[in-house]
Design a protein around this motif. Structure first.
Motif, PDB file in Angstrom:
ATOM      1  N   LEU A  93      13.154  44.691  16.755  1.00  0.00           N
ATOM      2  CA  LEU A  93      13.708  43.352  16.573  1.00  0.00           C
ATOM      3  C   LEU A  93      14.679  43.308  15.392  1.00  0.00           C
ATOM      4  CD1 LEU A  93      10.518  41.181  17.206  1.00  0.00           C
ATOM      5  CD2 LEU A  93      12.368  41.712  18.795  1.00  0.00           C
ATOM      6  N   ARG A  94      14.338  44.012  14.310  1.00  0.00           N
ATOM      7  CA  ARG A  94      15.237  44.037  13.159  1.00  0.00           C
ATOM      8  C   ARG A  94      16.537  44.774  13.473  1.00  0.00           C
ATOM      9  NH1 ARG A  94      13.468  46.849   9.016  1.00  0.00           N
ATOM     10  NH2 ARG A  94      11.527  47.675   9.906  1.00  0.00           N
ATOM     11  N   VAL A 138      22.428  44.694  14.403  1.00  0.00           N
ATOM     12  CA  VAL A 138      23.608  45.056  15.196  1.00  0.00           C
ATOM     13  C   VAL A 138      24.254  43.819  15.812  1.00  0.00           C
ATOM     14  CG1 VAL A 138      24.417  46.385  17.186  1.00  0.00           C
ATOM     15  CG2 VAL A 138      22.707  47.373  15.646  1.00  0.00           C
ATOM     16  N   PHE A 139      23.442  42.871  16.217  1.00  0.00           N
ATOM     17  CA  PHE A 139      23.937  41.637  16.845  1.00  0.00           C
ATOM     18  C   PHE A 139      23.469  40.439  16.013  1.00  0.00           C
ATOM     19  CE2 PHE A 139      22.907  44.655  20.346  1.00  0.00           C
ATOM     20  CZ  PHE A 139      24.215  44.963  20.721  1.00  0.00           C
ATOM     21  N   PRO A 140      24.186  40.101  14.942  1.00  0.00           N
ATOM     22  CA  PRO A 140      23.737  39.052  14.011  1.00  0.00           C
ATOM     23  C   PRO A 140      23.483  37.702  14.671  1.00  0.00           C
ATOM     24  CG  PRO A 140      25.577  40.284  13.086  1.00  0.00           C
ATOM     25  CD  PRO A 140      25.444  40.724  14.500  1.00  0.00           C
ATOM     26  N   GLN A 141      24.113  37.441  15.816  1.00  0.00           N
ATOM     27  CA  GLN A 141      23.873  36.173  16.492  1.00  0.00           C
ATOM     28  C   GLN A 141      22.462  36.082  17.074  1.00  0.00           C
ATOM     29  OE1 GLN A 141      25.789  38.622  17.466  1.00  0.00           O
ATOM     30  NE2 GLN A 141      25.877  38.876  19.685  1.00  0.00           N
ATOM     31  N   GLN A 142      21.790  37.230  17.195  1.00  0.00           N
ATOM     32  CA  GLN A 142      20.406  37.246  17.668  1.00  0.00           C
ATOM     33  C   GLN A 142      19.491  37.420  16.446  1.00  0.00           C
ATOM     34  OE1 GLN A 142      19.449  39.126  21.491  1.00  0.00           O
ATOM     35  NE2 GLN A 142      21.468  40.073  21.412  1.00  0.00           N
ATOM     36  N   ASN A 181      15.852  32.897  28.527  1.00  0.00           N
ATOM     37  CA  ASN A 181      16.858  33.957  28.623  1.00  0.00           C
ATOM     38  C   ASN A 181      17.143  34.570  27.259  1.00  0.00           C
ATOM     39  OD1 ASN A 181      17.109  33.564  31.366  1.00  0.00           O
ATOM     40  ND2 ASN A 181      18.907  32.235  31.205  1.00  0.00           N
ATOM     41  N   ALA A 182      17.116  33.752  26.207  1.00  0.00           N
ATOM     42  CA  ALA A 182      17.362  34.272  24.864  1.00  0.00           C
ATOM     43  C   ALA A 182      16.260  35.235  24.431  1.00  0.00           C
ATOM     44  CB  ALA A 182      17.479  33.115  23.872  1.00  0.00           C
ATOM     45  N   LEU A 183      15.027  34.920  24.774  1.00  0.00           N
ATOM     46  CA  LEU A 183      13.915  35.819  24.439  1.00  0.00           C
ATOM     47  C   LEU A 183      14.041  37.134  25.209  1.00  0.00           C
ATOM     48  CD1 LEU A 183      10.863  33.363  24.268  1.00  0.00           C
ATOM     49  CD2 LEU A 183      12.186  34.326  22.377  1.00  0.00           C
ATOM     50  N   GLU A 190      16.222  43.025  26.012  1.00  0.00           N
ATOM     51  CA  GLU A 190      17.225  43.827  26.712  1.00  0.00           C
ATOM     52  C   GLU A 190      18.297  44.369  25.781  1.00  0.00           C
ATOM     53  OE1 GLU A 190      18.326  40.854  29.454  1.00  0.00           O
ATOM     54  OE2 GLU A 190      16.610  41.184  30.788  1.00  0.00           O
ATOM     55  N   SER A 191      18.402  43.814  24.569  1.00  0.00           N
ATOM     56  CA  SER A 191      19.412  44.268  23.618  1.00  0.00           C
ATOM     57  C   SER A 191      18.967  45.484  22.816  1.00  0.00           C
ATOM     58  CB  SER A 191      19.775  43.130  22.651  1.00  0.00           C
ATOM     59  OG  SER A 191      20.378  42.058  23.336  1.00  0.00           O
ATOM     60  N   ILE A 192      17.710  45.854  22.920  1.00  0.00           N
ATOM     61  CA  ILE A 192      17.230  46.994  22.124  1.00  0.00           C
ATOM     62  C   ILE A 192      17.985  48.278  22.475  1.00  0.00           C
ATOM     63  CG2 ILE A 192      15.234  48.424  21.524  1.00  0.00           C
ATOM     64  CD1 ILE A 192      13.482  45.927  22.080  1.00  0.00           C
ATOM     65  N   PRO A 193      18.108  48.655  23.773  1.00  0.00           N
ATOM     66  CA  PRO A 193      18.876  49.871  24.070  1.00  0.00           C
ATOM     67  C   PRO A 193      20.336  49.773  23.632  1.00  0.00           C
ATOM     68  CG  PRO A 193      17.558  49.201  25.971  1.00  0.00           C
ATOM     69  CD  PRO A 193      17.508  48.074  24.990  1.00  0.00           C
ATOM     70  N   LEU A 194      20.921  48.581  23.726  1.00  0.00           N
ATOM     71  CA  LEU A 194      22.312  48.402  23.307  1.00  0.00           C
ATOM     72  C   LEU A 194      22.454  48.590  21.805  1.00  0.00           C
ATOM     73  CD1 LEU A 194      23.193  45.247  25.449  1.00  0.00           C
ATOM     74  CD2 LEU A 194      23.710  47.639  25.970  1.00  0.00           C
ATOM     75  N   ALA A 195      21.485  48.073  21.055  1.00  0.00           N
ATOM     76  CA  ALA A 195      21.512  48.246  19.603  1.00  0.00           C
ATOM     77  C   ALA A 195      21.353  49.716  19.232  1.00  0.00           C
ATOM     78  CB  ALA A 195      20.410  47.407  18.954  1.00  0.00           C
ATOM     79  N   GLN A 196      20.504  50.411  19.946  1.00  0.00           N
ATOM     80  CA  GLN A 196      20.361  51.845  19.710  1.00  0.00           C
ATOM     81  C   GLN A 196      21.676  52.573  19.932  1.00  0.00           C
ATOM     82  OE1 GLN A 196      16.631  52.431  22.253  1.00  0.00           O
ATOM     83  NE2 GLN A 196      16.584  54.110  20.800  1.00  0.00           N
ATOM     84  N   SER A 197      22.306  52.284  21.068  1.00  0.00           N
ATOM     85  CA  SER A 197      23.568  52.961  21.389  1.00  0.00           C
ATOM     86  C   SER A 197      24.625  52.714  20.320  1.00  0.00           C
ATOM     87  CB  SER A 197      24.078  52.476  22.750  1.00  0.00           C
ATOM     88  OG  SER A 197      23.173  52.813  23.771  1.00  0.00           O
ATOM     89  N   ALA A 198      24.614  51.507  19.777  1.00  0.00           N
ATOM     90  CA  ALA A 198      25.622  51.159  18.771  1.00  0.00           C
ATOM     91  C   ALA A 198      25.430  51.914  17.461  1.00  0.00           C
ATOM     92  CB  ALA A 198      25.595  49.653  18.509  1.00  0.00           C
TER      93      ALA A 198
END
Length: 473
Positions: free
Chosen positions: A261-262, A267-271, A326-328, A333-341
């Motif tokens: 979560l951190r 990586v995505f400050p809006q979340q 959807n936000a939750l 779903e953003s965890i893999p994207l944050a990893q890739s970044a």
């Protein structure tokens, strides 16, 4: 490598536009999703229907050309990438993208292998039905690929994985014959279950060209909550409580570590980090109710209240709207994207018995730290079915590429050994492909490997169907 007679025959069959030879046209088909494997191909072939697939396979057999089937090319184990020889052809099934039939009364849908998962979901919804397979790549992955890898996703707990959602298949055999097994039957006790041999075989026994899939009633309401907990053991206790109180209404149960979560918030400050305080673990749980939203909300609130009273849950957020739900889910779903970044990670897609998840984490985290001190653990996944994405990230002060080069082999071996010690599997939902085919031999018995090789030889005696995948050397 040029095979002019073969390529001429392919053009005559498919049309020149669907026999791709130039790198500008083929490059996207020759590298896997993670950019880990890059191959070369004699050609990329794009048939339009099952009859053309069968004819292509017969041409490949006649000319001795190995075949690599490919759907949306979203796989994470290199199962749809050709080798470097330039002798293999990629058979892309993306043009097989028709929904052939929706039988709402039989609760089935028949789709061709190149249909996007999202389009199958939409076709089911249009008939006021639900196709429950759901995963992050649903806008780009195909049904054929989902079945070839026996995909899981977020709703396995209630509905099962791809194998359990499939009633029948249409398959082109390695000899180029077309088997029509598109039966919408729940009961068919007339011999060997050929369907299950092709599901999860990653195209090594035949090419899936269509499938008859199970549909379900659309729920009247979905309720989502994010719960904060102190440990994976508390998450398991919450799962047991949820199953006892909600029974089959429990659809999703996703475990995420505090670091996950951190990382997303970084990586995505809006979340933003969702809780006022930090907790070691979080669980995203969802109920699907066929009665009403009020009934689902009451049940979820009673469940969370009981979990708080039993000191299982420390804090919780209940979504009050579809947007909040959807936000939750977007956090998860953003965890893999944050990893890739943040660069390359040492990734593991593993499964252990649900009851063993806390013990596995307690045993394996220290092993990884001894091998790679300071490594950051990105642990998340489908706790409800024991499938964890157990990923290891470089410390902040170490270059990710250098970290992988130095530690990947030892870390992966330790994780796989721990999975085996906890009676698990080194591949839960991504398949073996090229990535894990040789590693799997260490954890399978000689009898199991011999049976798998016997099947491969019986179905594909020439060894032309997706060679050097799944089976170890």
């Amino acid at each position: 490598m040029i095979n002019a007679p073969f390529l001429t025959a392919c053009r005559d069959l498919l049309g020149r536009d669907h026999v791709l030879l130039e790198s500008i046209d083929t490059d996207a088909y020759l590298v896997d999703q993670r950019k880990r494997y890059r191959g070369h191909a004699l050609a990329v072939l794009r048939p339009a229907n099952a009859a053309q697939v069968a004819a292509l396979v017969r041409l490949c057999v006649a000319h001795g050309v190995p075949m690599v089937p490919q759907g949306g090319n979203t796989g994470l184990a290199g199962g749809a990438t050709p080798d470097a020889s330039g002798r293999q052809v990629v058979i892309s099934l993306r043009r097989l993208d028709r929904i052939r039939q929706v039988d709402a009364n039989n609760m089935t849908l028949t789709a061709e292998a190149g249909c996007l998962l999202a389009n199958v979901q939409a076709a089911a919804a249009e008939a006021q039905r639900l196709f429950p397979l759901s995963l992050a790549a649903e806008g780009s992955c195909t049904i054929g690929g989902n079945l070839a890898t026996n995909a899981g996703g977020t709703a396995v707990l209630r509905y099962g994985n791809a194998r359990e959602l499939c009633l029948g298949l249409e398959v082109v055999t390695p000899q180029g014959e077309l088997w029509d097994g598109l039966r919408g039957l729940r009961k068919d006790n007339t011999g060997y279950d050929l369907r299950d041999l092709f599901i999860g075989a990653e195209g090594t026994l035949g090419l899936i060209t269509a499938a008859t899939l199970k549909l379900f009633a659309q729920p009247a309401a979905r309720m989502t909550a994010l719960a904060a907990l102190d440990s994976p053991a508390h998450a398991l206790a919450l799962l047991n409580l949820a199953q006892r109180m909600a029974g089959p209404l429990l659809t999703g149960f996703e475990l995420m570590s505090d670091f996950c979560l951190r990382l997303v918030a970084q990586v995505f400050p809006q979340q933003r980090y969702p809780f006022a305080h930090r907790y070691a673990q979080a669980v995203l749980l969802e109920l699907s109710d066929n009665e009403s939203e009020a009934h689902a909300r009451d049940l979820l609130e009673r469940l969370l209240s009981a979990a708080v009273d039993q000191s299982i849950v420390r804090d919780a957020i209940v979504a009050n709207s579809l947007a909040q739900s959807n936000a939750l889910w977007h956090l998860r779903e953003s965890i893999p994207l944050a990893q890739s970044a943040t660069g390359l990670n040492i990734k593991h897609d593993i499964a252990v018995p649900v009851s063993q998840v806390p013990a596995f984490l307690d045993a394996t985290d220290p092993l990884v730290q001894r091998i790679a001190p300071g490594a950051r653990m990105v642990t998340f996944g489908h706790l409800g079915d024991g499938n964890l994405h157990y990923n290891v990230m470089a410390p902040e002060d170490i270059d990710p590429d250098s970290f992988l080069g130095r530690y990947q082999s030892a870390v992966t071996a330790a994780v796989h050994d721990s999975v085996h010690a906890h009676h698990g599997s080194i591949s839960a939902e991504h398949g073996l492909g090229q990535l894990k085919r040789n590693a799997s031999a260490k954890y399978k018995s000689p009898v199991e490997l011999a049976l798998m090789r016997t099947l491969k030889t019986a179905f594909d005696p020439l060894g032309l169907m997706n060679p050097d995948k799944v089976l170890p050397d």
